[in-house]
Design a protein around this motif. Structure first.
Motif, short mmCIF file in Angstrom:
data_model
loop_
_atom_site.label_atom_id
_atom_site.label_comp_id
_atom_site.label_asym_id
_atom_site.label_seq_id
_atom_site.Cartn_x
_atom_site.Cartn_y
_atom_site.Cartn_z
N LEU B 65 1.05 62.66 -35.53
CA LEU B 65 0.30 63.50 -36.46
C LEU B 65 -0.89 62.74 -37.03
CD1 LEU B 65 3.36 65.13 -38.23
CD2 LEU B 65 1.94 66.10 -36.40
N GLN B 66 -0.71 61.43 -37.18
CA GLN B 66 -1.82 60.62 -37.71
C GLN B 66 -2.69 60.12 -36.57
OE1 GLN B 66 1.49 58.45 -40.07
NE2 GLN B 66 -0.36 57.21 -40.16
N VAL B 67 -4.00 60.19 -36.80
CA VAL B 67 -4.94 59.65 -35.82
C VAL B 67 -5.39 58.29 -36.32
CG1 VAL B 67 -7.19 60.03 -34.72
CG2 VAL B 67 -5.66 61.97 -35.16
N GLY B 68 -5.66 57.38 -35.39
CA GLY B 68 -6.16 56.07 -35.79
C GLY B 68 -5.09 55.00 -35.75
N PRO B 69 -5.41 53.82 -36.33
CA PRO B 69 -4.48 52.69 -36.27
C PRO B 69 -3.17 53.00 -37.00
CG PRO B 69 -6.66 51.98 -37.00
CD PRO B 69 -6.66 53.48 -37.00
N GLY B 70 -2.09 52.43 -36.46
CA GLY B 70 -0.81 52.55 -37.14
C GLY B 70 -0.28 53.96 -37.18
N TYR B 71 -0.40 54.68 -36.08
CA TYR B 71 0.04 56.08 -36.01
C TYR B 71 1.55 56.21 -36.19
CZ TYR B 71 1.24 54.56 -31.29
OH TYR B 71 1.78 53.89 -30.23
N ASP B 72 1.99 57.44 -36.36
CA ASP B 72 3.42 57.73 -36.55
C ASP B 72 4.10 58.03 -35.22
OD1 ASP B 72 1.61 60.00 -36.65
OD2 ASP B 72 3.43 61.24 -36.84
N ILE B 73 5.34 57.65 -35.09
CA ILE B 73 6.16 57.94 -33.91
C ILE B 73 7.11 59.07 -34.26
CG2 ILE B 73 8.16 57.06 -32.63
CD1 ILE B 73 5.81 55.84 -31.41
N ARG B 74 7.21 60.06 -33.38
CA ARG B 74 8.16 61.14 -33.65
C ARG B 74 8.66 61.76 -32.35
NH1 ARG B 74 5.75 66.59 -34.40
NH2 ARG B 74 3.83 66.54 -33.16
N GLY B 75 9.74 62.49 -32.48
CA GLY B 75 10.27 63.31 -31.39
C GLY B 75 10.45 62.54 -30.10
N ARG B 81 9.33 53.40 -30.35
CA ARG B 81 9.19 52.79 -31.68
C ARG B 81 9.21 51.25 -31.62
NH1 ARG B 81 9.33 54.88 -36.70
NH2 ARG B 81 10.10 56.91 -36.02
N PRO B 82 10.18 50.65 -30.91
CA PRO B 82 10.22 49.18 -30.93
C PRO B 82 9.02 48.51 -30.27
CG PRO B 82 12.26 50.12 -30.01
CD PRO B 82 11.29 51.23 -30.13
N VAL B 83 8.27 49.24 -29.43
CA VAL B 83 7.13 48.60 -28.75
C VAL B 83 5.81 49.24 -29.17
CG1 VAL B 83 8.35 47.73 -26.72
CG2 VAL B 83 7.59 50.11 -26.75
N LYS B 84 5.87 50.03 -30.21
CA LYS B 84 4.70 50.80 -30.64
C LYS B 84 3.47 49.93 -30.87
CE LYS B 84 3.29 53.34 -34.79
NZ LYS B 84 2.73 52.25 -35.59
#
Lengths: 521, 445
Positions: B65-75, B81-84
């Motif tokens: 949902l977030q654009v740019g650095p440090g985006y969110d992981i979902r679904g 997540r561990p290698v995001k």
């Protein structure tokens, strides 16, 4: 009523007789020479050639080359376009080195080399030359010129001196020949066409001699070679390659099924399905010399233990895993190759049948008809919620009512529904999810009651033999026939009919034709 | 799947993307002007590869949902997540066919790998991006590139030099091991080096073959001449690689020999077989990268229009994407289950690369992986916003952990950026409306 039937029969016989006479009496229509082709050697052609040259016990496990693309329905045509990549050439070079090492190993050298070197520890140009000129002639399909021979004898000599081993030197030269484009790419020639077509291998010694002596340019000489090749046991390997290409076996190298839904479709069964069909075709067309059309009505099948599970027939325990037994299945349950497990299972989902896929494969593989792909934007939501739709017929109803689907699915689904007595693994059944299966369907307007009626309708369809003629010609000459060749194809089909649609006579006719011998420049 | 519990496994962490150990942070002060360098002063090679999975995602519950650095992981992206921190996500970039038909489960691959839509449903229109990169950097290693597919199907390769020149993939881990680590493998860290005299001979044989066959050309039509040219190029490449093997290979501190695969995963399309095949092939592939045996690779997890299955389901993943009804949240649950299996394997692949320490960072830091699918919204064969990701930092030339949103920028911007990151001098990439000379803003470091 009876009078009418008799009258119809008499007229029908007369029409066929006139058509046959017409075809028989006409001379071969002239066709322009097709394009010159250059085919990349296939894994099977490579293996068949190496076995001819060096015997059955050469290990060919490292000689498995990339699959060639299918073009206009045939891999044989894809071979005329396939290009080299670094990894593919790597594979050819590895295979060449492995085979060359075996040819000169202590178990083989005295059998496979025609001479012995004066000293085993150094070069011997005389012996190397003798071996390389004989072998090179088969690999390059013509005698090597002196420059070529010097090149390869030179390789053998330098390597022998370097490695202090005559035989190692020969292996380097042989591996070089087998890496050369002169071996890997097969340029068109009458001998190459004959040999690839009938044997799926490069020309043998005798065929090359017939080319060199000019015998192949003479009708009698050509006929003698063709008859020799048709009488050879190598014909079977050639026809297996042809049948495999026509039936698109390469596209279904591994047919796997859901083990929960179809426990009888074991790994062993999946390995046996192509062989089953090939046995049926070889038996019917070559051994019994049957009518090609009866391949779609015959009830004679071959079963091994693994496939016995699928047929629910018991195969004697004594039959080892690779033993095949001829059986007859009930007429009402069979339509020759159409009811072979390879066809039924390959054109199905992993856990259910697919009338659509079967109808499409039937039209494309045997009738040379093209069923269009579905439009990309088709709305699949009509297929959601299949709950309560127990049979394929009920599920496919959506195709018949949706105008966007209807056009193409009319080509596939009605004919495909005739196969519904066979599940996705090719097992016979009378019901699906507890609901009785209704196989009544139609094929191009004719009502069809069940699979055996469909087999008879296909056998009687003129498109069947026209398609076989077209594909055989394309396979043999390496290009898809164009409009200029239509008249010729009709003529050739007439020749096929005149011989009662028997394969060997057809092969004789085709190879004797001018169109076959017309090698493009 | 190999099961071993040695030092490396512990380093790598649990397969399945649970706890993973990441190398030390990559510090740019360790780099010289030309890029990454080892303690001994030799540059660390940068590797490039692709990773493909079929049938896209359900973007309703996967696109951050977030654009740019440090985006969110979902679904569906949860396994990542561990290698995001190593991964970039690209959404809503355009893949246009420019009037050519949408060949389902095929056009998207062509646009993302070749820069234009294919003209038929089977072949790719021109050389794929990995071939362009390998032509620039692949000559310096034993293999120009290595192709693998976890599907078990020998026809599954999206690496091609042209419509009829497809690079064949490895399907067998046993054969793959033999090819890379068989008798011809030269350990780059071996203290001694003796040039193998047989290689010298083989090279002279190839030169003789080349000379002998060079006259063939004259008698052929233009298409066949071009095919023969491909042959000669391949032969010269083989000669050059033999030449290379006659010299002592530069040391590769991360090099290790993977455990030989004892036997291949059984045939079949069930998801667990595909996943196991992927692990077995990745095992060897990652080691081959660490040992500098190749600098370019292609991994296929599932084919476009994936025929992956799950025990008891009557149809394939592909058929399901068409037939499965959307749930109350608007996505297809079983389809999503298959996508998560693909994402798990992708996460495993990335963490495997990140587990190998090299220089001041990890193998992943010196690698750039271009991962993508062929459709967005597979049910409708959608081409807009086909999911694309990258992993790795290309020796510090790529920023990571960012979600880039195209809106409607040509997806070829991604490919162009990656080639620039690999130091290729490419001005524009793509054809027609997909031609671009702009990189994705903020992607290159």
């Amino acid at each position: 009523m009876r009078v009418r039937v008799v009258l119809v029969s008499v007229v029908a016989v007369a029409v066929v007789a006139v058509a046959v006479w017409f075809a028989w009496s006409r001379s071969e229509p002239v066709v322009p020479a097709g394009p010159a082709t250059m085919r990349m050697i296939t894994t099977e052609q490579y293996a068949n050639t190496i076995r001819y040259l060096f015997g059955e016990d050469i290990d060919l496990s490292s000689s498995r080359f990339p699959l060639l693309p299918r073009k206009d329905g045939l891999v044989a045509l894809g071979a005329t376009a396939a290009a080299m990549t670094p990894s593919t050439l790597d594979m050819f070079h590895r295979a060449a080195r492995s085979i060359a090492a075996q040819v000169v190993d202590t178990a083989h050298r005295s059998l496979l080399l025609p001479c012995r070197p004066d000293s085993i520890a150094t070069a011997d140009d005389r012996c190397a030359r003798e071996f390389l000129s004989r072998t090179g002639r088969i690999l390059f399909r013509r005698p090597l010129d002196s420059g070529e021979l010097d090149t390869y004898v030179g390789i053998a000599g330098r390597a022998a001196v370097d490695r202090h081993d005559f035989y190692e030197g020969v292996a380097y030269a042989l591996a070089g020949m087998m890496t050369s484009p002169k071996f890997i790419f097969i340029t068109d020639s009458k001998a190459a066409r004959l040999s690839l077509f009938l044997w799926d291998a490069l020309p043998d010694d005798e065929l090359l001699s017939a080319t060199q002596s000019g015998a192949l340019d003479d009708a009698r000489g050509l006929r003698a070679q063709v008859d020799r090749m048709l009488a050879s046991p190598r014909l079977e390997q050639g026809m297996r390659a042809l049948f495999s290409d026509l039936l698109r076996f390469q596209d279904f190298e591994s047919v796997t099924k859901d083990a929960v839904i179809y426990p009888a479709f074991t790994f062993e069964a999946s390995r046996a399905v192509h062989e089953q069909t090939l046995r049926m075709m070889v038996d019917h067309l070559l051994v019994r010399q049957g009518d090609y059309r009866e391949l779609f009505t015959t009830n004679r099948i071959f079963v091994n233990r693994a496939l016995g599970l699928i047929y629910g027939t018991s195969v004697p325990v004594e039959a080892a895993g690779d033993e095949w037994i001829a059986q007859r299945v009930s007429d009402s349950r069979s339509a020759g190759v159409l009811t072979a497990v390879s066809f039924l299972a390959a054109h199905s989902h992993p856990g259910r049948s697919s009338p659509t896929q079967r109808g499409k494969a039937l039209r494309e593989s045997f009738l040379c008809q093209k069923v269009p792909d579905p439009p990309p934007t088709v709305d699949f939501s009509v297929f959601e919620n299949l709950a309560g739709k127990l049979t394929a017929r009920a599920r496919l109803q959506a195709h018949a009512v949706n105008p966007a689907c209807k056009g193409c699915h009319l080509l596939t689904d009605p004919v495909g529904l005739a196969f519904e007595n066979f599940d996705g693994a090719g097992q016979f059944r009378v019901s699906e999810h507890g609901a009785a299966i209704d196989t009544r369907s139609q094929f191009d307007g004719q009502p069809i009651a069940d699979i055996s009626e469909l087999g008879r309708a296909i056998a009687a369809d003129p498109a069947l033999t026209a398609c076989f003629t077209r594909r055989l010609f394309a396979y043999a000459v390496g290009h898809d026939p164009g409009t200029a060749e239509q008249e010729w194809l009709i003529w050739m089909e007439g020749r096929f009919a005149a011989h009662g649609y028997r394969l060997k006579e057809f092969l004789q006719e085709m190879t004797a034709s001018k169109a076959f011998s017309e090698v493009g420049k | 799947m190999s099961r071993r519990f040695d030092r490396r496994t512990v380093l790598r962490g649990m397969l399945g993307g649970g706890a993973i150990t990441v190398g030390l942070p990559f510090l740019e002060c360790f780099l010289d002007d030309n890029g990454a360098a080892l303690a001994n002063g030799l540059p660390i090679p940068t590797r490039f590869g692709t990773w493909f999975w079929g049938l896209g995602t359900n973007k309703e519950q996967s696109t951050p949902l977030q654009v740019g650095p440090g985006y969110d992981i979902r679904g569906e992206l949860e396994p990542l997540r561990p290698v995001k921190q190593h991964i970039n996500v690209f959404s809503r970039f355009a893949t246009r066919t420019d009037g050519r038909p949408n060949f389902v489960h095929h056009s998207g691959v062509g646009i993302l790998r070749c820069g234009q839509a294919p003209t038929d449903s089977k072949t790719l229109p021109n050389e794929t991006i990995d071939v362009t990169v390998s032509d620039a950097i692949g000559g310096a290693s034993r293999f120009r590139s290595l192709e693998t597919t976890a599907t078990g199907d020998r026809s599954h390769s999206y690496s091609a030099r042209g419509p009829n020149a497809v690079n064949p993939p490895e399907v067998s881990a046993v054969a793959f091991y033999q090819r890379v680590y068989g008798p011809e493998f030269q350990d780059p860290n071996s203290p001694t080096f003796t040039p193998n005299p047989e290689l010298m001979l083989r090279k002279s044989v190839l030169s003789a073959v080349l000379e002998d066959s060079s006259r063939l050309n004259r008698t052929l039509g233009s298409a066949d001449r071009a095919r023969l040219d491909e042959y000669f190029t391949s032969l010269r490449g083989m000669e050059q690689r033999l030449e290379l093997m006659l010299q002592k290979p530069p040391p590769a501190e991360a090099c290790y020999r993977p455990r030989p695969a004892a036997k291949d995963v059984e045939e079949g399309t069930n998801w667990d077989l595909v996943a196991a095949r992927h692990e077995a092939l990745a095992d060897i592939l990652v080691a081959a990268l660490a040992c500098n045996q190749t600098r370019v690779f292609n991994m296929i997890y599932s084919w476009a229009g994936a025929n992956t299955t799950r025990a008891g389901l009557p149809t394939t993943h592909h058929t399901l994407t068409h037939e499965e009804a959307r749930n109350a949240q608007g996505y297809q649950e079983t389809h999503s289950w298959f996508v998560q299996r693909a994402m798990q394997s992708w996460a495993n692949f990335v963490s495997r690369l990140a587990s190998i320490r090299e220089g001041a960072g990890t193998l992943l830091d010196n690698t750039l992986v271009y991962a993508h699918s062929e459709h967005d919204n597979a049910q409708m064969h959608g081409l807009d916003g086909i999911p694309v990701m990258t992993a790795g930092r290309a020796g510090g030339r790529i920023r990571t952990n960012i979600h880039f949103e195209g809106p409607d920028k040509p997806a070829t911007q991604i490919g162009l950026s990656l080639m620039r990151a690999m130091n290729l001098n490419v001005g524009t990439w793509g054809y027609g409306s997909m031609a671009t000379s702009e990189v994705v803003p903020g992607l290159l470091a």
